[in-house]
Design a protein around this motif. Structure first.
Motif, short mmCIF file in Angstrom:
data_model
loop_
_atom_site.label_atom_id
_atom_site.label_comp_id
_atom_site.label_asym_id
_atom_site.label_seq_id
_atom_site.Cartn_x
_atom_site.Cartn_y
_atom_site.Cartn_z
N ASP A 161 38.85 33.77 38.15
CA ASP A 161 39.46 33.67 36.81
C ASP A 161 38.83 34.66 35.85
O ASP A 161 39.51 35.24 35.00
CB ASP A 161 39.31 32.25 36.25
N MET A 162 37.53 34.86 36.01
CA MET A 162 36.81 35.82 35.16
C MET A 162 37.40 37.22 35.34
O MET A 162 37.66 37.92 34.37
CB MET A 162 35.33 35.80 35.55
N PHE A 163 37.63 37.61 36.59
CA PHE A 163 38.22 38.93 36.86
C PHE A 163 39.65 39.01 36.35
O PHE A 163 40.05 40.02 35.76
CB PHE A 163 38.20 39.26 38.36
N ARG A 164 40.44 37.95 36.55
CA ARG A 164 41.84 37.98 36.13
C ARG A 164 42.00 38.01 34.61
O ARG A 164 42.98 38.55 34.10
CB ARG A 164 42.59 36.78 36.73
N SER A 165 41.04 37.45 33.88
CA SER A 165 41.14 37.42 32.42
C SER A 165 40.54 38.65 31.76
O SER A 165 40.53 38.76 30.54
CB SER A 165 40.46 36.16 31.87
N HIS A 203 40.17 51.14 42.93
CA HIS A 203 41.48 50.98 43.57
C HIS A 203 41.58 49.63 44.27
O HIS A 203 40.60 49.10 44.77
CB HIS A 203 41.70 52.11 44.59
N LYS A 204 42.78 49.08 44.29
CA LYS A 204 43.00 47.79 44.95
C LYS A 204 42.59 47.89 46.41
O LYS A 204 42.82 48.88 47.06
CB LYS A 204 44.46 47.37 44.84
N GLY A 205 41.96 46.81 46.88
CA GLY A 205 41.52 46.78 48.26
C GLY A 205 40.10 47.27 48.45
O GLY A 205 39.52 47.13 49.52
N ILE A 206 39.52 47.86 47.40
CA ILE A 206 38.14 48.35 47.47
C ILE A 206 37.24 47.28 46.84
O ILE A 206 37.56 46.73 45.80
CB ILE A 206 38.00 49.69 46.69
N ALA A 207 36.12 47.02 47.47
CA ALA A 207 35.17 46.04 46.92
C ALA A 207 34.62 46.55 45.59
O ALA A 207 34.31 47.73 45.45
CB ALA A 207 34.04 45.80 47.91
N VAL A 208 34.51 45.63 44.64
CA VAL A 208 33.95 45.97 43.34
C VAL A 208 32.44 46.14 43.51
O VAL A 208 31.79 45.29 44.12
CB VAL A 208 34.25 44.85 42.31
N PRO A 209 31.87 47.22 42.98
CA PRO A 209 30.42 47.41 43.09
C PRO A 209 29.65 46.25 42.46
O PRO A 209 30.05 45.72 41.42
CB PRO A 209 30.16 48.71 42.32
N ASP A 210 28.56 45.86 43.10
CA ASP A 210 27.76 44.73 42.62
C ASP A 210 27.32 44.90 41.16
O ASP A 210 27.40 43.96 40.38
CB ASP A 210 26.52 44.53 43.49
N PHE A 211 26.87 46.11 40.79
CA PHE A 211 26.37 46.31 39.43
C PHE A 211 27.45 46.02 38.40
O PHE A 211 27.17 45.47 37.33
CB PHE A 211 25.81 47.73 39.24
N LEU A 212 28.70 46.33 38.72
CA LEU A 212 29.80 46.10 37.79
C LEU A 212 30.16 44.62 37.73
O LEU A 212 30.43 44.07 36.65
CB LEU A 212 31.01 46.94 38.21
N THR A 213 30.13 43.95 38.87
CA THR A 213 30.40 42.51 38.90
C THR A 213 29.34 41.76 38.11
O THR A 213 29.65 40.87 37.32
CB THR A 213 30.43 42.01 40.36
N VAL A 214 28.07 42.11 38.29
CA VAL A 214 26.98 41.46 37.56
C VAL A 214 27.11 41.72 36.06
O VAL A 214 26.91 40.81 35.25
CB VAL A 214 25.61 41.92 38.10
#
Length: 93
Positions: A37-41, A56-67
């Protein structure tokens, strides 16, 4: 850095992590945070939203950006008095 008492709900898709998190999140002393939900919002026009736009879709989001997004989101929840790490256990799914 701040510490957040947390419980991580893990399992394959469709086993009820979100359902259980939502139910437990209604119990005083628990706060449910669905990272999906955090990503979708995410506001695509925000500074961090523009950083995500380059992925790009299908690529894993880098950890530093997710954090970075997670930290920003949790800080906003605290500022809005929706989540209090001193009183609430964070339920992550």
């Amino acid at each position: 850095t701040s510490k957040y008492p947390s419980i991580l709900l893990i399992g394959p898709p469709g086993v009820g992590k979100g359902t259980q998190g939502t139910m437990l999140g209604n119990v005083p002393g628990f706060f449910h945070l669905a990272t999906g939900d955090m990503f979708r919002s995410l506001d695509k026009e925000s500074e961090i939203g523009m950083e995500f736009a380059g992925i790009h879709k299908g690529i894993a989001v880098p950890d530093f950006l997710t954090v970075k997004l997670w930290r920003q989101h949790v800080d906003q929840l605290i500022e809005r008095n929706l989540y209090d790490p001193a009183d609430d256990i964070l339920l992550l799914d």
